[in-house]
Design a protein around this motif. Structure first.
Motif, mmCIF file in Angstrom:
data_model
loop_
_atom_site.group_PDB
_atom_site.id
_atom_site.type_symbol
_atom_site.label_atom_id
_atom_site.label_comp_id
_atom_site.label_asym_id
_atom_site.label_seq_id
_atom_site.Cartn_x
_atom_site.Cartn_y
_atom_site.Cartn_z
ATOM 1 N N MET A 32 -2.369 -46.778 13.580
ATOM 2 C CA MET A 32 -2.469 -45.714 14.193
ATOM 3 C C MET A 32 -3.071 -46.192 15.639
ATOM 4 O O MET A 32 -2.532 -45.405 16.736
ATOM 5 N N VAL A 33 -3.765 -47.035 15.850
ATOM 6 C CA VAL A 33 -3.853 -47.662 17.127
ATOM 7 C C VAL A 33 -2.628 -47.968 17.821
ATOM 8 O O VAL A 33 -2.313 -47.595 19.254
ATOM 9 N N TYR A 34 -1.821 -48.577 17.252
ATOM 10 C CA TYR A 34 -0.648 -49.327 17.851
ATOM 11 C C TYR A 34 0.325 -48.021 18.229
ATOM 12 O O TYR A 34 0.904 -48.047 19.144
ATOM 13 N N ASP A 35 0.284 -46.771 17.417
ATOM 14 C CA ASP A 35 1.076 -45.758 17.476
ATOM 15 C C ASP A 35 0.550 -45.119 19.054
ATOM 16 O O ASP A 35 1.438 -44.546 19.649
ATOM 17 N N ALA A 36 -0.515 -45.092 19.408
ATOM 18 C CA ALA A 36 -1.116 -44.706 20.319
ATOM 19 C C ALA A 36 -0.547 -45.467 21.793
ATOM 20 O O ALA A 36 -0.256 -45.117 22.874
ATOM 21 N N LEU A 37 -0.620 -46.603 21.636
ATOM 22 C CA LEU A 37 -0.227 -47.675 22.487
ATOM 23 C C LEU A 37 1.305 -47.621 22.780
ATOM 24 O O LEU A 37 1.795 -47.553 24.003
#
Length: 317
Positions: free
Chosen positions: A168-173
Protein backbone atom coordinates in the motif's frame (compact mmCIF):
# COMPACT_ATOMS: atom_id res chain seq x y z
CA UNK A 1 15.39 -8.88 7.87
CA UNK A 2 16.88 -11.36 10.31
CA UNK A 3 15.70 -14.94 10.64
CA UNK A 4 16.71 -17.31 13.40
CA UNK A 5 17.53 -20.78 12.08
CA UNK A 6 17.90 -23.81 14.31
CA UNK A 7 20.06 -26.63 12.98
CA UNK A 8 19.64 -30.00 14.64
CA UNK A 9 22.83 -32.08 14.77
CA UNK A 10 23.58 -35.62 15.84
CA UNK A 11 25.59 -36.40 18.91
CA UNK A 12 29.20 -35.49 18.03
CA UNK A 13 30.75 -38.72 19.25
CA UNK A 14 28.22 -41.00 17.51
CA UNK A 15 28.45 -39.08 14.28
CA UNK A 16 32.28 -39.09 14.28
CA UNK A 17 32.38 -42.81 14.82
CA UNK A 18 30.57 -43.32 11.53
CA UNK A 19 32.19 -40.86 9.18
CA UNK A 20 35.22 -39.48 11.03
CA UNK A 21 36.17 -35.99 12.11
CA UNK A 22 37.43 -35.05 8.65
CA UNK A 23 34.07 -35.81 7.09
CA UNK A 24 32.39 -33.67 9.75
CA UNK A 25 34.50 -30.70 8.68
CA UNK A 26 33.68 -31.34 5.02
CA UNK A 27 29.99 -31.73 5.83
CA UNK A 28 29.89 -28.52 7.84
CA UNK A 29 31.62 -26.70 5.01
CA UNK A 30 28.97 -27.86 2.58
CA UNK A 31 26.22 -26.78 4.99
CA UNK A 32 27.75 -23.33 5.32
CA UNK A 33 28.06 -22.98 1.56
CA UNK A 34 24.46 -24.07 1.02
CA UNK A 35 23.27 -21.74 3.78
CA UNK A 36 25.05 -18.86 2.08
CA UNK A 37 23.52 -19.72 -1.29
CA UNK A 38 20.05 -19.96 0.25
CA UNK A 39 20.59 -16.60 1.93
CA UNK A 40 21.60 -14.99 -1.36
CA UNK A 41 18.58 -16.47 -3.14
CA UNK A 42 16.33 -15.32 -0.31
CA UNK A 43 17.58 -11.76 -0.64
CA UNK A 44 17.12 -11.84 -4.39
CA UNK A 45 13.57 -13.14 -4.08
CA UNK A 46 12.32 -10.96 -1.27
CA UNK A 47 14.64 -7.99 -0.78
CA UNK A 48 15.30 -6.82 -4.31
CA UNK A 49 12.74 -4.03 -3.92
CA UNK A 50 12.28 -3.52 -0.19
CA UNK A 51 14.21 -3.64 3.04
CA UNK A 52 13.41 -3.19 6.73
CA UNK A 53 16.09 -2.10 9.18
CA UNK A 54 16.55 -3.59 12.64
CA UNK A 55 14.74 -0.53 13.99
CA UNK A 56 11.72 -1.13 11.77
CA UNK A 57 12.34 1.43 9.03
CA UNK A 58 10.92 0.32 5.68
CA UNK A 59 12.74 1.44 2.55
CA UNK A 60 12.06 0.81 -1.12
CA UNK A 61 13.95 1.04 -4.36
CA UNK A 62 11.89 3.92 -5.67
CA UNK A 63 10.09 3.48 -9.00
CA UNK A 64 11.90 4.90 -11.99
CA UNK A 65 9.11 4.77 -14.54
CA UNK A 66 5.34 4.75 -14.30
CA UNK A 67 3.46 2.15 -16.34
CA UNK A 68 -0.09 3.46 -16.73
CA UNK A 69 -2.95 3.84 -19.16
CA UNK A 70 -5.53 6.64 -19.37
CA UNK A 71 -8.93 5.03 -19.89
CA UNK A 72 -11.27 8.05 -20.00
CA UNK A 73 -11.11 11.85 -20.05
CA UNK A 74 -14.02 14.12 -19.10
CA UNK A 75 -14.72 17.73 -18.27
CA UNK A 76 -16.60 18.48 -15.06
CA UNK A 77 -19.21 21.19 -14.59
CA UNK A 78 -16.64 23.19 -12.63
CA UNK A 79 -14.25 23.14 -15.60
CA UNK A 80 -11.85 20.57 -14.17
CA UNK A 81 -10.37 17.86 -16.37
CA UNK A 82 -11.01 14.39 -14.92
CA UNK A 83 -8.96 11.45 -16.15
CA UNK A 84 -9.60 7.81 -15.25
CA UNK A 85 -6.59 5.54 -15.40
CA UNK A 86 -4.98 2.32 -14.26
CA UNK A 87 -1.35 1.87 -13.32
CA UNK A 88 0.86 -1.06 -12.43
CA UNK A 89 2.26 -1.22 -8.92
CA UNK A 90 4.39 -4.24 -8.08
CA UNK A 91 2.03 -7.22 -8.45
CA UNK A 92 -1.23 -5.35 -8.92
CA UNK A 93 -3.21 -2.95 -11.10
CA UNK A 94 -4.37 0.17 -9.26
CA UNK A 95 -7.39 2.21 -10.38
CA UNK A 96 -7.15 5.97 -10.00
CA UNK A 97 -8.68 9.32 -10.89
CA UNK A 98 -6.65 12.39 -11.79
CA UNK A 99 -8.14 15.86 -11.64
CA UNK A 100 -6.62 19.00 -13.16
CA UNK A 101 -7.51 22.69 -12.94
CA UNK A 102 -7.82 24.85 -16.01
CA UNK A 103 -4.31 26.26 -16.34
CA UNK A 104 -1.83 27.01 -19.09
CA UNK A 105 1.11 26.43 -16.73
CA UNK A 106 2.39 23.37 -14.91
CA UNK A 107 0.85 23.12 -11.44
CA UNK A 108 1.81 21.29 -8.23
CA UNK A 109 0.21 17.90 -7.61
CA UNK A 110 -1.26 16.10 -4.61
CA UNK A 111 -1.44 12.32 -4.11
CA UNK A 112 -4.68 11.61 -2.23
CA UNK A 113 -5.02 8.39 -0.19
CA UNK A 114 -8.58 7.82 1.08
CA UNK A 115 -9.43 6.22 4.40
CA UNK A 116 -10.34 2.57 4.87
CA UNK A 117 -13.43 1.57 2.93
CA UNK A 118 -13.54 4.83 0.96
CA UNK A 119 -13.35 4.76 -2.84
CA UNK A 120 -11.62 7.30 -5.06
CA UNK A 121 -15.04 8.50 -6.24
CA UNK A 122 -16.25 9.07 -2.68
CA UNK A 123 -13.24 11.32 -2.05
CA UNK A 124 -13.89 13.67 -4.96
CA UNK A 125 -15.65 16.42 -3.00
CA UNK A 126 -12.43 17.17 -1.13
CA UNK A 127 -10.36 16.63 -4.27
CA UNK A 128 -12.53 19.11 -6.17
CA UNK A 129 -11.77 21.68 -3.47
CA UNK A 130 -8.04 21.01 -3.91
CA UNK A 131 -8.42 21.49 -7.67
CA UNK A 132 -10.19 24.80 -7.08
CA UNK A 133 -7.07 25.85 -5.16
CA UNK A 134 -5.09 25.36 -8.38
CA UNK A 135 -3.57 21.91 -7.84
CA UNK A 136 -3.64 18.68 -9.80
CA UNK A 137 -4.27 15.43 -7.97
CA UNK A 138 -4.34 11.66 -8.23
CA UNK A 139 -6.70 9.69 -5.97
CA UNK A 140 -6.35 5.92 -5.82
CA UNK A 141 -8.44 2.94 -4.84
CA UNK A 142 -6.12 1.40 -2.29
CA UNK A 143 -5.65 -2.35 -2.02
CA UNK A 144 -8.43 -3.78 0.13
CA UNK A 145 -9.78 -0.19 0.04
CA UNK A 146 -7.23 0.64 2.72
CA UNK A 147 -8.33 -2.04 5.17
CA UNK A 148 -5.34 -3.65 6.91
CA UNK A 149 -4.74 -7.07 8.45
CA UNK A 150 -1.63 -6.79 10.65
CA UNK A 151 -1.67 -10.43 11.78
CA UNK A 152 -1.63 -11.78 8.22
CA UNK A 153 1.00 -9.21 7.25
CA UNK A 154 3.16 -10.26 10.20
CA UNK A 155 2.97 -13.86 8.98
CA UNK A 156 4.05 -12.77 5.49
CA UNK A 157 6.91 -10.75 6.97
CA UNK A 158 8.11 -13.67 9.07
CA UNK A 159 8.19 -15.81 5.93
CA UNK A 160 10.21 -13.27 3.96
CA UNK A 161 7.25 -12.12 1.87
CA UNK A 162 6.11 -8.57 1.20
CA UNK A 163 3.28 -7.53 3.55
CA UNK A 164 0.21 -5.93 1.98
CA UNK A 165 0.68 -2.79 4.07
CA UNK A 166 4.11 -2.35 2.50
CA UNK A 167 2.51 -2.71 -0.93
CA UNK A 168 0.00 0.00 0.00
CA UNK A 169 2.91 2.33 0.73
CA UNK A 170 4.50 1.40 -2.58
CA UNK A 171 1.20 2.13 -4.36
CA UNK A 172 1.37 5.66 -2.96
CA UNK A 173 4.94 6.04 -4.19
CA UNK A 174 3.95 4.82 -7.65
CA UNK A 175 0.92 7.16 -7.72
CA UNK A 176 3.32 10.06 -7.14
CA UNK A 177 5.40 8.85 -10.06
CA UNK A 178 2.33 8.72 -12.31
CA UNK A 179 1.39 12.27 -11.31
CA UNK A 180 4.93 13.52 -11.98
CA UNK A 181 4.67 12.15 -15.51
CA UNK A 182 1.70 14.34 -16.47
CA UNK A 183 2.38 17.25 -18.80
CA UNK A 184 0.12 19.50 -16.68
CA UNK A 185 2.12 18.88 -13.49
CA UNK A 186 5.30 20.34 -12.06
CA UNK A 187 7.19 17.11 -11.23
CA UNK A 188 9.27 18.82 -8.53
CA UNK A 189 6.16 19.86 -6.60
CA UNK A 190 4.31 16.78 -5.36
CA UNK A 191 2.77 16.40 -1.88
CA UNK A 192 1.02 13.55 -0.07
CA UNK A 193 -2.40 13.83 1.56
CA UNK A 194 -4.02 10.96 3.40
CA UNK A 195 -7.10 10.45 5.52
CA UNK A 196 -7.32 7.98 8.43
CA UNK A 197 -5.48 4.80 7.29
CA UNK A 198 -4.53 6.70 4.15
CA UNK A 199 -2.81 9.27 6.37
CA UNK A 200 -0.62 6.53 7.84
CA UNK A 201 0.50 5.41 4.39
CA UNK A 202 1.01 9.04 3.34
CA UNK A 203 3.37 9.72 6.27
CA UNK A 204 5.43 6.59 5.61
CA UNK A 205 5.59 7.20 1.84
CA UNK A 206 6.68 10.81 2.38
CA UNK A 207 9.45 9.67 4.71
CA UNK A 208 10.68 7.11 2.15
CA UNK A 209 10.61 9.38 -0.93
CA UNK A 210 12.72 12.53 -0.41
CA UNK A 211 11.20 14.07 -3.56
CA UNK A 212 7.82 14.45 -1.84
CA UNK A 213 7.55 18.07 -0.66
CA UNK A 214 5.46 17.44 2.45
CA UNK A 215 2.48 15.61 3.89
CA UNK A 216 -1.03 16.46 5.08
CA UNK A 217 -2.47 13.83 7.44
CA UNK A 218 -6.17 14.11 8.29
CA UNK A 219 -7.84 12.18 11.13
CA UNK A 220 -4.92 9.82 11.58
CA UNK A 221 -2.23 8.82 14.06
CA UNK A 222 0.50 6.32 14.71
CA UNK A 223 0.12 3.16 16.77
CA UNK A 224 2.43 4.09 19.66
CA UNK A 225 4.51 0.95 19.10
CA UNK A 226 7.48 2.59 20.82
CA UNK A 227 5.89 1.35 24.05
CA UNK A 228 6.45 -2.29 23.05
CA UNK A 229 9.06 -3.92 25.27
CA UNK A 230 11.45 -5.28 22.68
CA UNK A 231 12.86 -7.88 25.05
CA UNK A 232 9.41 -9.34 25.68
CA UNK A 233 8.41 -10.15 22.09
CA UNK A 234 9.87 -12.01 19.12
CA UNK A 235 12.39 -9.85 17.27
CA UNK A 236 10.57 -10.07 13.93
CA UNK A 237 7.31 -9.14 15.64
CA UNK A 238 8.87 -6.02 17.10
CA UNK A 239 10.50 -5.00 13.80
CA UNK A 240 7.33 -5.55 11.79
CA UNK A 241 5.00 -3.58 14.07
CA UNK A 242 7.45 -0.72 14.20
CA UNK A 243 7.69 -0.79 10.40
CA UNK A 244 3.95 -0.15 9.89
CA UNK A 245 3.77 2.63 12.48
CA UNK A 246 3.93 6.23 11.16
CA UNK A 247 5.44 7.19 14.52
CA UNK A 248 8.62 5.39 13.43
CA UNK A 249 9.04 7.64 10.39
CA UNK A 250 7.51 11.04 11.02
CA UNK A 251 10.60 12.69 12.50
CA UNK A 252 12.61 11.85 9.37
CA UNK A 253 10.36 13.94 7.10
CA UNK A 254 11.97 17.20 8.30
CA UNK A 255 12.93 19.67 6.83
CA UNK A 256 9.82 19.01 4.75
CA UNK A 257 6.51 20.07 6.29
CA UNK A 258 4.14 17.87 8.29
CA UNK A 259 0.53 19.05 8.69
CA UNK A 260 -2.15 17.29 10.71
CA UNK A 261 -5.89 17.93 11.09
CA UNK A 262 -7.83 16.15 13.83
CA UNK A 263 -11.19 16.59 15.57
CA UNK A 264 -11.13 16.87 19.36
CA UNK A 265 -13.94 14.32 19.70
CA UNK A 266 -13.01 11.94 16.89
CA UNK A 267 -14.62 8.63 17.93
CA UNK A 268 -12.50 6.46 15.58
CA UNK A 269 -8.98 7.68 16.30
CA UNK A 270 -8.67 9.57 19.60
CA UNK A 271 -7.27 13.07 19.44
CA UNK A 272 -4.68 12.09 22.07
CA UNK A 273 -3.19 9.52 19.67
CA UNK A 274 -2.86 12.11 16.90
CA UNK A 275 -1.29 14.53 19.36
CA UNK A 276 1.38 11.95 20.33
CA UNK A 277 2.24 11.39 16.67
CA UNK A 278 2.43 15.11 15.98
CA UNK A 279 4.82 15.63 18.91
CA UNK A 280 7.24 13.18 17.27
CA UNK A 281 7.38 15.28 14.08
CA UNK A 282 10.20 17.78 13.69
CA UNK A 283 9.79 21.34 12.47
CA UNK A 284 8.42 22.63 10.21
CA UNK A 285 5.00 21.34 11.25
CA UNK A 286 1.46 22.45 12.06
CA UNK A 287 -1.52 20.83 13.73
CA UNK A 288 -5.13 21.98 13.53
CA UNK A 289 -7.48 20.84 16.30
CA UNK A 290 -11.05 20.81 14.99
CA UNK A 291 -14.16 21.19 17.12
CA UNK A 292 -16.65 18.35 16.85
CA UNK A 293 -16.36 14.64 16.09
CA UNK A 294 -15.80 14.59 12.33
CA UNK A 295 -13.55 11.78 11.15
CA UNK A 296 -12.18 12.81 7.78
CA UNK A 297 -12.04 16.01 5.78
CA UNK A 298 -14.29 18.87 6.80
CA UNK A 299 -15.06 21.70 4.42
CA UNK A 300 -14.72 24.01 7.42
CA UNK A 301 -10.96 23.51 7.22
CA UNK A 302 -10.69 24.33 3.51
CA UNK A 303 -9.05 27.69 4.19
CA UNK A 304 -6.42 26.16 6.49
CA UNK A 305 -5.75 23.34 4.02
CA UNK A 306 -5.26 25.83 1.20
CA UNK A 307 -2.82 27.84 3.31
CA UNK A 308 -0.82 24.77 4.27
CA UNK A 309 -0.57 23.39 0.74
CA UNK A 310 0.71 26.77 -0.40
CA UNK A 311 3.39 26.67 2.28
CA UNK A 312 4.39 23.10 1.38
CA UNK A 313 4.82 23.93 -2.29
CA UNK A 314 6.67 27.17 -1.63
CA UNK A 315 9.22 25.73 0.80
CA UNK A 316 12.62 24.71 -0.53
CA UNK A 317 11.80 25.96 -4.04
Amino acid sequence: MKKNKKIKSRNHQTFSQHIGLRNIAVGMGIVLILTGIIGILHNLNFSEYWHVSDEGMLSYNLPQKADYSITEINKTESGHTLKSLVFTSRDNVIHALMRFPSSSEKVPGVVVLPGAGVTKEEQQAMVSAITDMGYASITIDQRNLGVVDPETDLSLFENGKEPVEYLMVYDALMAAEVLRDQKEVDPANIAMLGISNGGRFAIIATAIDPKIKGVVAISTSGYNTALINRSMVEENTYIFYRSIDPDTYIATISPRRVVMFHAFNDTIIPYSMAEKTFKLAMEPKAMYAINGSTHGYSNYTKEELEKELEIIFEQMN
